[in-house]
Scaffold this motif. Structure first.
Motif, PDB file in Angstrom:
ATOM      1  N   PHE A   1       0.753  -1.335   0.077  1.00  0.00           N
ATOM      2  CA  PHE A   1       0.155   0.019  -0.098  1.00  0.00           C
ATOM      3  C   PHE A   1       0.894   1.267  -0.059  1.00  0.00           C
ATOM      4  O   PHE A   1       0.636   2.197  -0.724  1.00  0.00           O
ATOM      5  CB  PHE A   1      -1.015  -0.054   1.000  1.00  0.00           C
ATOM      6  CG  PHE A   1      -2.136  -1.006   1.184  1.00  0.00           C
ATOM      7  CD1 PHE A   1      -3.275  -0.699   0.100  1.00  0.00           C
ATOM      8  CD2 PHE A   1      -2.115  -2.191   1.854  1.00  0.00           C
ATOM      9  CE1 PHE A   1      -3.974  -1.635   0.082  1.00  0.00           C
ATOM     10  CE2 PHE A   1      -3.026  -2.935   1.647  1.00  0.00           C
ATOM     11  CZ  PHE A   1      -4.228  -2.709   0.753  1.00  0.00           C
ATOM     12  N   SER A   2       1.958   1.362   0.687  1.00  0.00           N
ATOM     13  CA  SER A   2       3.060   2.425   0.696  1.00  0.00           C
ATOM     14  C   SER A   2       3.416   2.507  -0.899  1.00  0.00           C
ATOM     15  O   SER A   2       3.696   3.901  -1.042  1.00  0.00           O
ATOM     16  CB  SER A   2       4.005   2.272   1.834  1.00  0.00           C
ATOM     17  OG  SER A   2       3.603   2.089   3.133  1.00  0.00           O
ATOM     18  N   ARG A   3       4.019   1.462  -1.421  1.00  0.00           N
ATOM     19  CA  ARG A   3       4.394   1.717  -2.549  1.00  0.00           C
ATOM     20  C   ARG A   3       3.318   2.059  -3.672  1.00  0.00           C
ATOM     21  O   ARG A   3       3.558   3.026  -4.678  1.00  0.00           O
ATOM     22  CB  ARG A   3       4.710   0.320  -3.140  1.00  0.00           C
ATOM     23  CG  ARG A   3       6.174  -0.228  -2.199  1.00  0.00           C
ATOM     24  CD  ARG A   3       6.587  -1.822  -3.094  1.00  0.00           C
ATOM     25  NE  ARG A   3       7.043  -1.248  -4.417  1.00  0.00           N
ATOM     26  CZ  ARG A   3       6.809  -2.269  -5.553  1.00  0.00           C
ATOM     27  NH1 ARG A   3       6.361  -3.466  -5.049  1.00  0.00           N
ATOM     28  NH2 ARG A   3       7.207  -1.932  -6.536  1.00  0.00           N
ATOM     29  N   ILE A   4       2.221   1.575  -3.560  1.00  0.00           N
ATOM     30  CA  ILE A   4       1.143   2.187  -4.342  1.00  0.00           C
ATOM     31  C   ILE A   4       0.959   3.612  -4.248  1.00  0.00           C
ATOM     32  O   ILE A   4       0.828   4.498  -4.965  1.00  0.00           O
ATOM     33  CB  ILE A   4      -0.316   1.706  -4.256  1.00  0.00           C
ATOM     34  CG1 ILE A   4      -0.243   0.126  -4.576  1.00  0.00           C
ATOM     35  CG2 ILE A   4      -1.353   2.222  -4.850  1.00  0.00           C
ATOM     36  CD1 ILE A   4      -1.356  -0.768  -4.587  1.00  0.00           C
TER      37      ILE A   4
ATOM     38  N   LYS B   1       8.772  -8.881  -3.076  1.00  0.00           N
ATOM     39  CA  LYS B   1       8.394  -9.885  -2.306  1.00  0.00           C
ATOM     40  C   LYS B   1       7.081 -10.457  -2.768  1.00  0.00           C
ATOM     41  O   LYS B   1       5.951  -9.382  -3.117  1.00  0.00           O
ATOM     42  CB  LYS B   1       8.465  -9.582  -0.738  1.00  0.00           C
ATOM     43  CG  LYS B   1       9.841  -8.974  -0.395  1.00  0.00           C
ATOM     44  CD  LYS B   1      10.867 -10.135  -0.283  1.00  0.00           C
ATOM     45  CE  LYS B   1      10.517 -10.940   0.943  1.00  0.00           C
ATOM     46  NZ  LYS B   1      11.969 -11.972   1.155  1.00  0.00           N
ATOM     47  N   LEU B   2       6.623 -11.765  -2.379  1.00  0.00           N
ATOM     48  CA  LEU B   2       5.182 -12.194  -2.671  1.00  0.00           C
ATOM     49  C   LEU B   2       4.322 -11.197  -1.880  1.00  0.00           C
ATOM     50  O   LEU B   2       4.414 -10.980  -0.860  1.00  0.00           O
ATOM     51  CB  LEU B   2       5.210 -13.583  -2.233  1.00  0.00           C
ATOM     52  CG  LEU B   2       3.733 -14.122  -2.776  1.00  0.00           C
ATOM     53  CD1 LEU B   2       3.648 -14.419  -4.289  1.00  0.00           C
ATOM     54  CD2 LEU B   2       3.880 -15.593  -2.346  1.00  0.00           C
ATOM     55  N   GLY B   3       3.117 -10.671  -2.433  1.00  0.00           N
ATOM     56  CA  GLY B   3       2.573  -9.704  -1.869  1.00  0.00           C
ATOM     57  C   GLY B   3       2.473  -8.295  -2.112  1.00  0.00           C
ATOM     58  O   GLY B   3       1.832  -7.525  -1.873  1.00  0.00           O
ATOM     59  N   GLY B   4       3.532  -8.151  -2.799  1.00  0.00           N
ATOM     60  CA  GLY B   4       3.589  -6.583  -3.276  1.00  0.00           C
ATOM     61  C   GLY B   4       4.703  -5.742  -2.588  1.00  0.00           C
ATOM     62  O   GLY B   4       4.812  -4.935  -3.017  1.00  0.00           O
ATOM     63  N   SER B   5       5.000  -6.365  -1.246  1.00  0.00           N
ATOM     64  CA  SER B   5       6.234  -5.479  -0.526  1.00  0.00           C
ATOM     65  C   SER B   5       7.591  -5.397  -1.282  1.00  0.00           C
ATOM     66  O   SER B   5       7.577  -6.268  -2.242  1.00  0.00           O
ATOM     67  CB  SER B   5       6.211  -5.880   0.623  1.00  0.00           C
ATOM     68  OG  SER B   5       6.729  -7.535   0.722  1.00  0.00           O
ATOM     69  N   GLU B   6       8.342  -4.749  -0.972  1.00  0.00           N
ATOM     70  CA  GLU B   6       9.577  -4.700  -1.629  1.00  0.00           C
ATOM     71  C   GLU B   6      10.639  -4.343  -0.633  1.00  0.00           C
ATOM     72  O   GLU B   6      10.545  -3.640   0.595  1.00  0.00           O
ATOM     73  CB  GLU B   6       9.696  -3.220  -2.637  1.00  0.00           C
ATOM     74  CG  GLU B   6      10.901  -3.007  -3.288  1.00  0.00           C
ATOM     75  CD  GLU B   6      10.943  -1.794  -4.197  1.00  0.00           C
ATOM     76  OE1 GLU B   6      10.715  -1.998  -5.322  1.00  0.00           O
ATOM     77  OE2 GLU B   6      10.698  -0.781  -3.645  1.00  0.00           O
TER      78      GLU B   6
END
Length: 385
Positions: A15-18, A123-128
Motif C-alpha cells: 500500500f505504501s508503494r502504491i 516480495k510475494l504480496g507486493g512488498s519490496e
C-alpha cells in the motif's frame, strides 16, 4: 586504501508503494510538460547560434596584433599573437611564484568518502525489500567531503581544511598592442602542471601543521608515504604565456563579447595559432554537440515522466513479483514508444517554425510513428476483447 561498510535493510509495504507511485504520477506529468519547451527551445537556440556563427564567419575582420586600428572599433575581429603579462602570480600563503597567465592551487585532503550499493527485491504480496550497503573508503579528494551527511558519521569524521583551493589571474594580459578582457583570460584552460621546486622557501607550518615537499607537491602531513585522515596535499597548475587566437568585438585596445543579430554571443579564444575558419568550424561543432545533448535530455525527461505515470500499473501487479516485472517491461516499452514520436514531433514543429524545409518531413515521420503506435494499441485491445 582502507575501507569498512555496513548494510541496512528496509521493507516497504504494498500500500505504501502504491501511494508513492500515485504521487509519482504528478511528478511524471510535470516532467513530460517540461520536456516539450526544452526540446522546442533547444531547436531555436541551435538555429539562431548556427546563423550567427555563419554571419560572423562572413563578416569578421582580420587584424594584426601589432597595432590597434580605431576603424575596427565595434567590429568582430580575429587575431593571433603571443599572450604575455608583465606581472608575476603568487600564492603568498605558501610562497609559490610564477610568470603565468593563470595560476591554480588544488587542495586535496585524505578523507573518508561514502558510496552506496543498493539492491531491491520484490516480495510475494507486493512488498519490496531494499538492501543498501554503505561503503566508507579513505581517499584523496579535493575540498572537504561533509561527513555529517554520512549515514554513519561516527568514526568517519572529516576534519576542516586549513587551506582551500584557489586561483589567480594575471592583469594585464596583452597580445601585441591589445589587452585581453578578464572574460577572455578566464576562458584560457590549457593548464600545465607546475612542479614546486626543492629550492622554494615554504613556510615551516600552516595552522600548526608541518609543511613538507614531496614529488613536486606540498604536504601537510607527518608521513607523506603513509597518509592519515586529515592530511593535506597541495598541487599547482598554470596557463603559461603562449600564442593565442581569438575572435571577439574590438573595443578600443581591448575586447568585449560580440552579439549576433539572433542574440548569440561570440567571444572565443584558443591556445595556439588558429585561423578564423577553424575557430568558427569548432564553434559550429560545439553547437551541434550541445543540440544533441539537449535533445537527449528532453527525450529522457519525457521518457522518465511517462514511466512514472505508468508506474502504478507495475506496482499493482507486483502482488505477484513476476507479473509486476512483466508489466514494468511493458510500461517501459509504452513510455519509450510515446516519448520517441512525441519528442520527434516537438522537434519537427520547432523546425517548421525555424527551418520549415526540414521540419515538415520530420513531422510526417513522427505522425507515422504515432499512427502505428495507436494502431498497435487498438489491435491489442481487440485481441483482449
Amino acid at each position: 586504501m582502507s575501507e569498512d561498510s555496513f548494510t541496512e535493510t528496509t521493507s516497504t509495504g504494498w500500500f505504501s508503494r502504491i501511494g508513492g507511485a500515485i504521487k509519482g504520477i504528478f511528478v511524471g506529468m510535470i516532467m513530460v510538460v517540461i520536456a516539450f519547451p526544452v526540446l522546442f527551445w533547444n531547436e531555436g537556440r541551435a538555429v539562431k547560434t548556427r546563423k550567427d556563427l555563419n554571419e560572423g564567419a562572413k563578416d569578421f575582420v582580420q587584424v594584426s596584433a601589432d597595432t590597434v586600428d580605431p576603424a575596427n572599433d565595434g567590429k568582430l575581429v580575429h587575431l593571433s599573437g603571443a599572450a604575455e603579462t608583465p606581472v608575476e602570480l603568487a600564492d603568498e600563503a605558501l610562497g609559490i611564484r610564477t610568470k603565468a597567465l593563470v595560476l591554480k592551487r588544488k587542495v586535496e585532503m585524505y578523507q573518508w568518502k561514502q558510496s552506496t550499493d543498493t539492491k531491491t527485491k520484490k516480495k510475494l504480496g507486493g512488498s519490496e525489500e531494499k538492501t543498501i550497503t554503505y561503503n566508507y573508503t579513505k581517499t584523496w579528494s579535493e575540498g572537504r567531503i561533509d561527513s555529517s551527511n554520512f549515514k554513519k558519521p561516527a568514526g568517519h569524521e572529516n576534519p576542516s581544511l586549513p587551506v582551500t583551493s584557489s586561483s589567480w589571474t594575471a592583469s594585464p594580459v596583452t597580445v601585441g598592442a591589445f589587452t585581453l578582457s578578464k572574460d577572455l583570460v578566464s576562458k584560457l584552460n590549457d593548464y600545465q602542471p607546475l612542479t614546486v621546486a626543492e629550492t622554494t622557501e615554504l613556510p615551516e607550518k600552516i595552522a600548526e601543521r608541518e609543511v613538507k615537499l614531496s614529488g613536486g607537491q606540498i604536504y601537510l602531513a607527518k608521513d607523506t608515504a603513509n597518509p592519515v585522515v586529515g592530511d593535506v596535499r597541495i598541487s599547482y597548475q598554470q596557463v603559461e604565456p603562449s600564442v593565442v587566437s581569438l575572435i571577439s568585438k574590438q573595443k578600443g585596445s581591448s575586447f568585449e563579447p560580440f552579439t549576433g543579430s539572433k542574440g548569440t554571443t561570440i567571444n572565443m579564444i584558443q591556445t595556439g595559432e588558429h585561423s578564423a575558419e577553424a575557430m568558427f568550424e569548432r564553434a559550429q561543432e560545439s553547437n551541434k554537440m550541445m543540440s544533441w545533448i539537449l535533445r537527449l535530455v528532453g527525450f529522457v525527461l519525457m521518457f522518465m515522466g511517462f514511466s512514472l505515470i505508468f508506474k502504478p500499473l507495475s506496482v499493482v501487479a507486483d502482488v505477484l513479483p513476476i507479473a509486476g516485472t512483466i508489466v514494468g517491461v511493458g510500461t517501459g516499452i509504452v513510455a519509450f514508444l510515446l516519448a520517441a514520436p512525441l519528442s520527434l514531433a516537438t522537434i519537427s514543429i520547432a523546425w517548421i517554425f525555424y527551418r520549415p524545409l526540414i521540419g515538415i518531413p520530420l513531422l510526417l515521420a513522427a505522425a507515422v510513428g504515432i499512427f502505428f503506435l495507436v494502431k498497435k494499441v487498438i489491435a491489442y485491445k481487440k485481441a483482449q476483447a
